[in-house]
Scaffold this active site. Structure first.
Site, PDB file in Angstrom:
ATOM      1  CG  ASP A  79      -2.077  -1.005   1.044  1.00  0.00           C
ATOM      2  OD1 ASP A  79      -2.277  -1.506  -0.078  1.00  0.00           O
ATOM      3  OD2 ASP A  79      -2.760  -1.284   2.042  1.00  0.00           O
ATOM      4  CG  LEU A 113     -10.676   0.398  10.955  1.00  0.00           C
ATOM      5  CD1 LEU A 113     -12.143   0.601  11.316  1.00  0.00           C
ATOM      6  CD2 LEU A 113     -10.532  -0.677   9.884  1.00  0.00           C
TER       7      LEU A 113
END
Length: 265
Positions: A54, A169
């Site tokens: 990522d 998150l």
């Protein structure tokens, strides 16, 4: 964010450019794919194929933001939430079938203790964090109206739907569907007011954060991986005029990934 997903059946896939992280696995994948499909310079490519994790995908999206070149990632890293499964075969067919999501970055404007102005873009989030053992004291305004006169906390962040499954998150912020026109404003370890859990804002909102007692309680601000130390004021808004394009296989697209995260326990 006004993000949307298109199936680009007419996408050109003849000219491919391959970029990779510096791990042995990613470099080997780049060399193998370049031999198999041929490789051109990035500025001449129809599609950029990113090989890594990522972190590499974020770097690649930043690099080609606004160029109109879609980025297709294949996981040769650790996490790979933004990446597709790695397979050497049938790459052009996968690219033809892929869904393309348009994303808009956040733009952060920050002023530090010396009065120097800084600007940076973020695809995932803009985050503010205390620099010392003392909690930060922040004043939070939205579209010019003060919403929190004082937030005592470890920090705060503004996350895009694309970044809502990352740091946001972890800070117990909400997961946002990728097409939602929203931003998440999420506190990090809030002490006062303790019951404030954050807010959902329209993607056209402007968030201004003033650091109170900035000389005694220093705060840093980060836009993805770029950090500015000792800030006194930070403004965050979506840069809707700038597009980035990210591609996913249709059987495991971004919406599906986000729904999967919503039901993890």
């Amino acid at each position: 964010m006004n993000q949307h997903v298109d199936a680009r059946t007419n996408l050109q896939t003849e000219k491919l450019a391959f970029v990779s992280s510096d791990t042995d696995e990613a470099i080997a994948a780049r060399e193998a794919l370049s031999r198999h499909y041929g490789s051109v310079e990035a500025e001449d490519a129809d599609v950029i194929v990113a090989l890594g994790g990522d972190g590499l995908m974020l770097q690649t999206l930043h690099r080609f933001m606004g160029t109109g070149k879609p980025i297709y990632g294949m996981n040769r890293g650790s996490v790979g939430f933004l990446m597709n499964e790695f397979r050497e075969e049938d790459l052009r067919a996968r690219l033809k079938a892929a869904d393309v999501t348009t994303i808009h970055p956040l733009i952060m404007e920050a002023v530090d203790l010396d009065g120097t102005q800084h600007m940076a873009r973020a695809i995932n989030e803009v985050s503010l964090l205390r620099q010392t053992s003392q909690a930060a004291r922040l004043k939070v305004s939205v579209d010019g109206r003060v919403r929190l006169e004082e937030l005592v906390c470890d920090g705060i962040l503004v996350a895009t739907p694309a970044g809502s499954t990352a740091y946001n998150l972890s800070a117990h912020g909400p997961i946002l569907p990728i097409s939602s026109p929203l931003l998440a404003l999420t506190p990090i370890s809030a002490f006062r007011p303790r019951r404030w859990r954050g807010a959902l804002l329209p993607d056209h909102a402007r968030v201004d954060i003033d650091i109170l007692d900035s000389d005694k309680r220093p705060v840093s601000a980060s836009a993805d991986h770029r950090e500015i130390r000792n800030v006194v004021r930070v403004s965050v808004r979506e840069e809707s005029s700038l597009d980035g394009l990210i591609m996913f296989d249709p059987d495991h697209g971004w919406d599906e990934r986000i729904l999967t995260e919503m039901f993890r326990y």
